[in-house]
Design a protein around this motif. Structure first.
Motif, PDB file in Angstrom:
ATOM      1  N   MET A   1       7.444  -4.200 -14.811  1.00 27.75           N
ATOM      2  CA  MET A   1       6.423  -3.272 -15.242  1.00 27.75           C
ATOM      3  C   MET A   1       6.581  -1.949 -14.507  1.00 27.75           C
ATOM      4  SD  MET A   1       2.389  -3.874 -14.909  1.00 27.75           S
ATOM      5  CE  MET A   1       1.469  -3.594 -16.371  1.00 27.75           C
ATOM      6  N   ASN A   2       6.061  -1.842 -13.265  1.00 33.26           N
ATOM      7  CA  ASN A   2       6.197  -0.632 -12.459  1.00 33.26           C
ATOM      8  C   ASN A   2       7.018  -0.905 -11.204  1.00 33.26           C
ATOM      9  OD1 ASN A   2       4.638   1.351 -13.918  1.00 33.26           O
ATOM     10  ND2 ASN A   2       2.825   0.168 -13.377  1.00 33.26           N
ATOM     11  N   ALA A   3       7.922  -1.859 -11.289  1.00 37.91           N
ATOM     12  CA  ALA A   3       8.700  -2.282 -10.119  1.00 37.91           C
ATOM     13  C   ALA A   3       9.407  -1.091  -9.491  1.00 37.91           C
ATOM     14  CB  ALA A   3       9.710  -3.347 -10.518  1.00 37.91           C
ATOM     15  N   GLY A   4       9.194  -0.930  -8.193  1.00 41.12           N
ATOM     16  CA  GLY A   4       9.847   0.142  -7.455  1.00 41.12           C
ATOM     17  C   GLY A   4       9.167   1.489  -7.563  1.00 41.12           C
ATOM     18  N   LYS A   5       8.275   1.663  -8.521  1.00 40.19           N
ATOM     19  CA  LYS A   5       7.601   2.936  -8.738  1.00 40.19           C
ATOM     20  C   LYS A   5       6.334   2.991  -7.879  1.00 40.19           C
ATOM     21  CE  LYS A   5       5.670   5.777 -12.388  1.00 40.19           C
ATOM     22  NZ  LYS A   5       5.080   5.759 -13.712  1.00 40.19           N
ATOM     23  N   LEU A   6       6.090   4.132  -7.268  1.00 38.18           N
ATOM     24  CA  LEU A   6       4.889   4.286  -6.438  1.00 38.18           C
ATOM     25  C   LEU A   6       3.637   4.338  -7.305  1.00 38.18           C
ATOM     26  CD1 LEU A   6       6.106   6.934  -3.851  1.00 38.18           C
ATOM     27  CD2 LEU A   6       5.504   4.553  -3.385  1.00 38.18           C
ATOM     28  N   PRO A   7       2.566   3.723  -6.838  1.00 37.62           N
ATOM     29  CA  PRO A   7       1.291   3.798  -7.560  1.00 37.62           C
ATOM     30  C   PRO A   7       0.749   5.223  -7.540  1.00 37.62           C
ATOM     31  CG  PRO A   7       1.215   2.151  -5.799  1.00 37.62           C
ATOM     32  CD  PRO A   7       2.485   2.909  -5.641  1.00 37.62           C
ATOM     33  N   PRO A   8      -0.145   5.551  -8.457  1.00 36.36           N
ATOM     34  CA  PRO A   8      -0.752   6.886  -8.448  1.00 36.36           C
ATOM     35  C   PRO A   8      -1.455   7.156  -7.120  1.00 36.36           C
ATOM     36  CG  PRO A   8      -1.431   5.636 -10.393  1.00 36.36           C
ATOM     37  CD  PRO A   8      -0.659   4.703  -9.513  1.00 36.36           C
ATOM     38  N   TYR A   9      -1.346   8.380  -6.626  1.00 33.54           N
ATOM     39  CA  TYR A   9      -2.028   8.874  -5.426  1.00 33.54           C
ATOM     40  C   TYR A   9      -1.494   8.298  -4.116  1.00 33.54           C
ATOM     41  CZ  TYR A   9      -5.311   9.672  -9.246  1.00 33.54           C
ATOM     42  OH  TYR A   9      -5.857  10.006 -10.457  1.00 33.54           O
ATOM     43  N   ILE A  10      -0.454   7.480  -4.172  1.00 34.68           N
ATOM     44  CA  ILE A  10       0.042   6.816  -2.963  1.00 34.68           C
ATOM     45  C   ILE A  10       1.476   7.242  -2.696  1.00 34.68           C
ATOM     46  CG2 ILE A  10       0.604   4.584  -1.911  1.00 34.68           C
ATOM     47  CD1 ILE A  10      -1.781   3.401  -3.317  1.00 34.68           C
ATOM     48  N   GLY A  11       1.716   7.697  -1.454  1.00 30.39           N
ATOM     49  CA  GLY A  11       3.057   8.083  -1.041  1.00 30.39           C
ATOM     50  C   GLY A  11       3.815   6.892  -0.480  1.00 30.39           C
ATOM     51  N   ALA A  12       5.107   7.061  -0.285  1.00 30.08           N
ATOM     52  CA  ALA A  12       5.976   5.971   0.163  1.00 30.08           C
ATOM     53  C   ALA A  12       5.544   5.379   1.504  1.00 30.08           C
ATOM     54  CB  ALA A  12       7.424   6.457   0.245  1.00 30.08           C
ATOM     55  N   SER A  13       4.960   6.181   2.376  1.00 28.09           N
ATOM     56  CA  SER A  13       4.566   5.658   3.692  1.00 28.09           C
ATOM     57  C   SER A  13       3.059   5.403   3.806  1.00 28.09           C
ATOM     58  CB  SER A  13       5.003   6.632   4.791  1.00 28.09           C
ATOM     59  OG  SER A  13       4.359   7.874   4.614  1.00 28.09           O
ATOM     60  N   ASP A  14       2.325   5.589   2.728  1.00 27.05           N
ATOM     61  CA  ASP A  14       0.872   5.384   2.761  1.00 27.05           C
ATOM     62  C   ASP A  14       0.507   3.908   2.859  1.00 27.05           C
ATOM     63  OD1 ASP A  14       0.380   8.085   2.598  1.00 27.05           O
ATOM     64  OD2 ASP A  14      -0.097   8.065   0.462  1.00 27.05           O
ATOM     65  N   LYS A  15      -0.607   3.668   3.532  1.00 25.58           N
ATOM     66  CA  LYS A  15      -1.174   2.328   3.677  1.00 25.58           C
ATOM     67  C   LYS A  15      -2.626   2.423   3.229  1.00 25.58           C
ATOM     68  CE  LYS A  15       1.921   1.455   7.539  1.00 25.58           C
ATOM     69  NZ  LYS A  15       2.825   2.494   7.115  1.00 25.58           N
ATOM     70  N   VAL A  16      -2.917   1.825   2.069  1.00 22.12           N
ATOM     71  CA  VAL A  16      -4.220   1.997   1.434  1.00 22.12           C
ATOM     72  C   VAL A  16      -4.895   0.646   1.240  1.00 22.12           C
ATOM     73  CG1 VAL A  16      -5.428   2.885  -0.605  1.00 22.12           C
ATOM     74  CG2 VAL A  16      -3.397   4.076   0.255  1.00 22.12           C
ATOM     75  N   ILE A  17      -6.168   0.585   1.613  1.00 22.62           N
ATOM     76  CA  ILE A  17      -6.969  -0.619   1.427  1.00 22.62           C
ATOM     77  C   ILE A  17      -7.961  -0.344   0.306  1.00 22.62           C
ATOM     78  CG2 ILE A  17      -8.626  -2.201   2.482  1.00 22.62           C
ATOM     79  CD1 ILE A  17      -7.430  -1.295   5.234  1.00 22.62           C
ATOM     80  N   LEU A  18      -7.848  -1.108  -0.781  1.00 23.95           N
ATOM     81  CA  LEU A  18      -8.808  -1.012  -1.868  1.00 23.95           C
ATOM     82  C   LEU A  18      -9.879  -2.072  -1.653  1.00 23.95           C
ATOM     83  CD1 LEU A  18      -6.100   0.203  -3.179  1.00 23.95           C
ATOM     84  CD2 LEU A  18      -7.327  -0.143  -5.312  1.00 23.95           C
ATOM     85  N   PHE A  19     -11.131  -1.677  -1.807  1.00 16.75           N
ATOM     86  CA  PHE A  19     -12.243  -2.586  -1.556  1.00 16.75           C
ATOM     87  C   PHE A  19     -13.334  -2.369  -2.597  1.00 16.75           C
ATOM     88  CE2 PHE A  19     -13.347   1.351   0.384  1.00 16.75           C
ATOM     89  CZ  PHE A  19     -14.719   1.448   0.286  1.00 16.75           C
ATOM     90  N   ASP A  20     -14.211  -3.345  -2.739  1.00 20.02           N
ATOM     91  CA  ASP A  20     -15.336  -3.284  -3.663  1.00 20.02           C
ATOM     92  C   ASP A  20     -16.416  -2.405  -3.040  1.00 20.02           C
ATOM     93  OD1 ASP A  20     -17.609  -3.725  -5.195  1.00 20.02           O
ATOM     94  OD2 ASP A  20     -17.302  -5.888  -5.354  1.00 20.02           O
ATOM     95  N   GLU A  73       0.988  -0.798   0.399  1.00 20.53           N
ATOM     96  CA  GLU A  73       1.856  -0.086   1.335  1.00 20.53           C
ATOM     97  C   GLU A  73       3.039   0.417   0.525  1.00 20.53           C
ATOM     98  OE1 GLU A  73       4.291  -0.983   5.426  1.00 20.53           O
ATOM     99  OE2 GLU A  73       2.418  -2.056   5.091  1.00 20.53           O
ATOM    100  N   GLY A  74       3.054   1.739   0.283  1.00 22.26           N
ATOM    101  CA  GLY A  74       4.099   2.296  -0.577  1.00 22.26           C
ATOM    102  C   GLY A  74       3.989   1.711  -1.969  1.00 22.26           C
ATOM    103  N   ASN A  75       5.057   1.037  -2.425  1.00 18.59           N
ATOM    104  CA  ASN A  75       5.021   0.450  -3.768  1.00 18.59           C
ATOM    105  C   ASN A  75       4.754  -1.057  -3.748  1.00 18.59           C
ATOM    106  OD1 ASN A  75       7.439  -0.503  -2.845  1.00 18.59           O
ATOM    107  ND2 ASN A  75       8.697   0.412  -4.443  1.00 18.59           N
ATOM    108  N   GLN A  76       4.393  -1.604  -2.591  1.00 17.08           N
ATOM    109  CA  GLN A  76       4.091  -3.031  -2.470  1.00 17.08           C
ATOM    110  C   GLN A  76       2.593  -3.247  -2.409  1.00 17.08           C
ATOM    111  OE1 GLN A  76       6.371  -3.891   1.212  1.00 17.08           O
ATOM    112  NE2 GLN A  76       7.146  -5.606  -0.005  1.00 17.08           N
ATOM    113  N   SER A  77       2.148  -4.366  -2.973  1.00 12.94           N
ATOM    114  CA  SER A  77       0.732  -4.711  -2.859  1.00 12.94           C
ATOM    115  C   SER A  77       0.589  -6.133  -2.337  1.00 12.94           C
ATOM    116  CB  SER A  77       0.033  -4.573  -4.217  1.00 12.94           C
ATOM    117  OG  SER A  77       0.478  -5.567  -5.114  1.00 12.94           O
ATOM    118  N   PHE A  78      -0.503  -6.352  -1.624  1.00 20.53           N
ATOM    119  CA  PHE A  78      -0.827  -7.650  -1.047  1.00 20.53           C
ATOM    120  C   PHE A  78      -2.278  -7.955  -1.393  1.00 20.53           C
ATOM    121  CE2 PHE A  78       2.296  -5.506   1.535  1.00 20.53           C
ATOM    122  CZ  PHE A  78       3.264  -6.468   1.760  1.00 20.53           C
ATOM    123  N   GLN A  79      -2.560  -9.226  -1.677  1.00 17.98           N
ATOM    124  CA  GLN A  79      -3.911  -9.634  -2.034  1.00 17.98           C
ATOM    125  C   GLN A  79      -4.374 -10.772  -1.143  1.00 17.98           C
ATOM    126  OE1 GLN A  79      -4.739 -10.184  -6.273  1.00 17.98           O
ATOM    127  NE2 GLN A  79      -2.685  -9.425  -6.705  1.00 17.98           N
TER     128      GLN A  79
END
Length: 146
Positions: A1-20, A73-79
């Motif tokens: 799908m979006n393998a290897g592609k960075l998510p919107p608004y996120i840079g290669a070195s960004d570390k983002v926590i999405l929360f409710d 983290e970059g183009n990786q996601s963890f749940q």
């Protein structure tokens, strides 16, 4: 799908926590991150925000209901428990010591995580709206305008 592609608004070195953003437990978690992330390595993002919804869709996740924290983290996601342990490890000592519980098999860890996540509103309550960051914390949140 979006393998290897960075998510919107996120840079290669960004570390983002999405929360409710309406969950009181999740907001307490965000406040914990703000307090203990002294190196300011994490950005926070509500799943209800436009940025959050686009990031969820990038990873093929539903944007109308979400039952777990997502760590990107970059183009990786963890749940679930993997997301929790990724964050705790990066917070450093003493917080990373909880990573010893990674020895628990992932299906069991995620089952325990789900028990809390699926019952978080009844256990901890919810807000009628997404709480907004205080001005001194605003820079800690992912913002498309930045």
């Amino acid at each position: 799908m979006n393998a290897g592609k960075l998510p919107p608004y996120i840079g290669a070195s960004d570390k983002v926590i999405l929360f409710d953003g309406v969950c009181k437990l999740c907001n307490a978690w965000s406040n914990f991150i703000i307090k203990h992330d002294r190196q300011r390595i994490f950005k926070l993002c509500s799943v209800q925000s436009e940025e959050g919804k686009k990031i969820l869709l990038h990873f093929g996740l539903p944007s109308n209901s979400y039952e777990t924290m997502l760590y990107v983290e970059g183009n990786q996601s963890f749940q679930k428990s993997d997301a929790f342990f990724q964050v705790m490890a990066k917070l450093g000592y003493p917080w990373k010591t909880v990573c010893i519980f990674r020895v628990i098999p992932k299906p069991i860890r995620d089952w325990m995580y789900d028990r809390i996540a699926l019952n978080r509103y009844s256990l901890f309550g919810e807000y009628d709206y997404c709480t907004l960051p205080s001005p001194d914390h605003e820079a800690r949140f992912l913002d498309a305008k930045q």
